[in-house]
Design a protein around this motif. Sequence first.
Motif, PDB file in Angstrom:
ATOM      1  N   GLU B  98      15.360 -47.705  13.606  1.00 30.67           N
ATOM      2  CA  GLU B  98      15.345 -46.819  12.440  1.00 30.67           C
ATOM      3  C   GLU B  98      14.579 -45.547  12.762  1.00 30.67           C
ATOM      4  O   GLU B  98      13.690 -45.539  13.602  1.00 30.67           O
ATOM      5  CB  GLU B  98      14.670 -47.524  11.249  1.00 30.67           C
ATOM      6  CG  GLU B  98      15.469 -48.700  10.707  1.00 30.67           C
ATOM      7  CD  GLU B  98      14.758 -49.380   9.535  1.00 30.67           C
ATOM      8  OE1 GLU B  98      14.182 -48.661   8.693  1.00 30.67           O
ATOM      9  OE2 GLU B  98      14.767 -50.616   9.484  1.00 30.67           O
ATOM     10  N   LEU B 111      16.907 -43.767   8.321  1.00 28.84           N
ATOM     11  CA  LEU B 111      18.239 -43.614   8.896  1.00 28.84           C
ATOM     12  C   LEU B 111      18.349 -44.520  10.114  1.00 28.84           C
ATOM     13  O   LEU B 111      17.360 -44.790  10.795  1.00 28.84           O
ATOM     14  CB  LEU B 111      18.478 -42.157   9.306  1.00 28.84           C
ATOM     15  CG  LEU B 111      18.484 -41.133   8.156  1.00 28.84           C
ATOM     16  CD1 LEU B 111      18.587 -39.720   8.709  1.00 28.84           C
ATOM     17  CD2 LEU B 111      19.631 -41.410   7.183  1.00 28.84           C
ATOM     18  N   LYS B 112      19.580 -44.999  10.365  1.00 29.10           N
ATOM     19  CA  LYS B 112      19.837 -45.812  11.565  1.00 29.10           C
ATOM     20  C   LYS B 112      20.734 -44.998  12.487  1.00 29.10           C
ATOM     21  O   LYS B 112      21.969 -45.032  12.365  1.00 29.10           O
ATOM     22  CB  LYS B 112      20.502 -47.130  11.179  1.00 29.10           C
ATOM     23  CG  LYS B 112      19.572 -48.106  10.455  1.00 29.10           C
ATOM     24  CD  LYS B 112      20.183 -49.510  10.412  1.00 29.10           C
ATOM     25  CE  LYS B 112      19.190 -50.554   9.914  1.00 29.10           C
ATOM     26  NZ  LYS B 112      18.812 -50.400   8.494  1.00 29.10           N
ATOM     27  N   PRO B 113      20.112 -44.249  13.410  1.00 25.09           N
ATOM     28  CA  PRO B 113      20.905 -43.384  14.283  1.00 25.09           C
ATOM     29  C   PRO B 113      21.917 -44.191  15.102  1.00 25.09           C
ATOM     30  O   PRO B 113      21.628 -45.296  15.548  1.00 25.09           O
ATOM     31  CB  PRO B 113      19.851 -42.753  15.203  1.00 25.09           C
ATOM     32  CG  PRO B 113      18.559 -42.888  14.463  1.00 25.09           C
ATOM     33  CD  PRO B 113      18.671 -44.167  13.697  1.00 25.09           C
ATOM     34  N   ASP B 116      28.162 -43.816  14.404  1.00 25.57           N
ATOM     35  CA  ASP B 116      28.772 -43.661  13.082  1.00 25.57           C
ATOM     36  C   ASP B 116      28.060 -42.638  12.216  1.00 25.57           C
ATOM     37  O   ASP B 116      28.612 -42.148  11.230  1.00 25.57           O
ATOM     38  CB  ASP B 116      28.780 -45.008  12.336  1.00 25.57           C
ATOM     39  CG  ASP B 116      29.643 -46.035  13.044  1.00 25.57           C
ATOM     40  OD1 ASP B 116      30.479 -45.613  13.881  1.00 25.57           O
ATOM     41  OD2 ASP B 116      29.474 -47.241  12.775  1.00 25.57           O
ATOM     42  N   LEU B 117      26.797 -42.327  12.566  1.00 19.77           N
ATOM     43  CA  LEU B 117      26.010 -41.423  11.726  1.00 19.77           C
ATOM     44  C   LEU B 117      26.115 -39.968  12.182  1.00 19.77           C
ATOM     45  O   LEU B 117      25.733 -39.051  11.452  1.00 19.77           O
ATOM     46  CB  LEU B 117      24.540 -41.889  11.719  1.00 19.77           C
ATOM     47  CG  LEU B 117      23.602 -41.232  10.713  1.00 19.77           C
ATOM     48  CD1 LEU B 117      24.047 -41.492   9.274  1.00 19.77           C
ATOM     49  CD2 LEU B 117      22.163 -41.702  10.908  1.00 19.77           C
ATOM     50  N   LYS B 120      27.222 -37.176   9.857  1.00 19.93           N
ATOM     51  CA  LYS B 120      27.371 -37.781   8.529  1.00 19.93           C
ATOM     52  C   LYS B 120      26.066 -37.872   7.760  1.00 19.93           C
ATOM     53  O   LYS B 120      26.031 -38.462   6.684  1.00 19.93           O
ATOM     54  CB  LYS B 120      27.960 -39.196   8.674  1.00 19.93           C
ATOM     55  CG  LYS B 120      29.334 -39.245   9.301  1.00 19.93           C
ATOM     56  CD  LYS B 120      30.382 -38.844   8.272  1.00 19.93           C
ATOM     57  CE  LYS B 120      31.789 -38.755   8.876  1.00 19.93           C
ATOM     58  NZ  LYS B 120      32.234 -39.973   9.514  1.00 19.93           N
ATOM     59  N   VAL B 121      25.006 -37.297   8.321  1.00 20.48           N
ATOM     60  CA  VAL B 121      23.716 -37.387   7.637  1.00 20.48           C
ATOM     61  C   VAL B 121      23.811 -36.749   6.250  1.00 20.48           C
ATOM     62  O   VAL B 121      23.247 -37.247   5.280  1.00 20.48           O
ATOM     63  CB  VAL B 121      22.602 -36.735   8.485  1.00 20.48           C
ATOM     64  CG1 VAL B 121      21.305 -36.648   7.690  1.00 20.48           C
ATOM     65  CG2 VAL B 121      22.366 -37.525   9.768  1.00 20.48           C
ATOM     66  N   VAL B 124      24.529 -39.078   3.357  1.00 21.06           N
ATOM     67  CA  VAL B 124      23.587 -40.123   2.918  1.00 21.06           C
ATOM     68  C   VAL B 124      22.190 -39.585   2.607  1.00 21.06           C
ATOM     69  O   VAL B 124      21.387 -40.275   1.970  1.00 21.06           O
ATOM     70  CB  VAL B 124      23.464 -41.244   3.974  1.00 21.06           C
ATOM     71  CG1 VAL B 124      24.788 -41.980   4.119  1.00 21.06           C
ATOM     72  CG2 VAL B 124      22.995 -40.702   5.310  1.00 21.06           C
ATOM     73  N   TRP B 125      21.891 -38.371   3.068  1.00 22.21           N
ATOM     74  CA  TRP B 125      20.517 -37.857   2.902  1.00 22.21           C
ATOM     75  C   TRP B 125      20.573 -36.441   2.351  1.00 22.21           C
ATOM     76  O   TRP B 125      21.320 -35.599   2.869  1.00 22.21           O
ATOM     77  CB  TRP B 125      19.787 -37.877   4.250  1.00 22.21           C
ATOM     78  CG  TRP B 125      18.334 -37.502   4.157  1.00 22.21           C
ATOM     79  CD1 TRP B 125      17.303 -38.329   3.864  1.00 22.21           C
ATOM     80  CD2 TRP B 125      17.762 -36.207   4.341  1.00 22.21           C
ATOM     81  NE1 TRP B 125      16.117 -37.628   3.854  1.00 22.21           N
ATOM     82  CE2 TRP B 125      16.374 -36.326   4.139  1.00 22.21           C
ATOM     83  CE3 TRP B 125      18.287 -34.942   4.650  1.00 22.21           C
ATOM     84  CZ2 TRP B 125      15.490 -35.241   4.243  1.00 22.21           C
ATOM     85  CZ3 TRP B 125      17.418 -33.856   4.746  1.00 22.21           C
ATOM     86  CH2 TRP B 125      16.026 -34.018   4.550  1.00 22.21           C
TER      87      TRP B 125
END
Lengths: 86, 132
Positions: B98, B111-113, B116-117, B120-121, B124-125
Amino acid sequence: MAGEIPAGCARPTGSVVGATPDKKLNLPVDEKIIGGGPATMIKVGKKAPDFTAPAYHKGKFINVKLSDHLGKWVVLCFYPGDYTFV
Amino acid sequence: MSVDSIFVHKMWNDTELSKMVKGGIPFAMLSDGGGKVGSVYGIYDEDAGVETRGRFIIDPDGIVQGFEVLTPPVGRNVSESIRQIQAFQHVRQSKGTEATPSGWKPGKMTLKPGPDLVGKVWEVWKTDQAFD
């Protein structure tokens, strides 16, 4: 653990662990003091240089060694001097 | 830690700090005569002969996780130091899976780098989470 030190008339001083007697610091090559200037800033993600230092702690004079605190989180704060207001 | 002797540390604690903090200063007040340790940490001011306001967070493995250096007239923010330690502890506990976004504090989302992220941050943030 930190050992208590006797309060003599000499002012106790500490030292950097690994420093040679001529006070040249035994640092990795990329951290050597160059041209008599200040040492480069240490880096995050790298080992904190070990040291011993005399200290006052809850009524006693003790010796503190950074590496004695491995296993715990340490906050090391430097400041310009006692009674410096902020 | 400062260049003052342990004798002066005792007097400062006894005459002033113990009047601000009940029972006196709970942690060790270290002496660095000559600035030997401060020099290695890069915060000793040779011209003035004193240490600047350097603050280092060192993890249980002896690794420097963060530092901050201020000139003498500006004091530190203890809450921010504690927040950073909480963030480093959280990351360590997650074994690095994390990461704590800007403005994170306990209770806020991490966040879980991973693949898929990427990019796309923003989904979710939100930037208002960077502030208290």
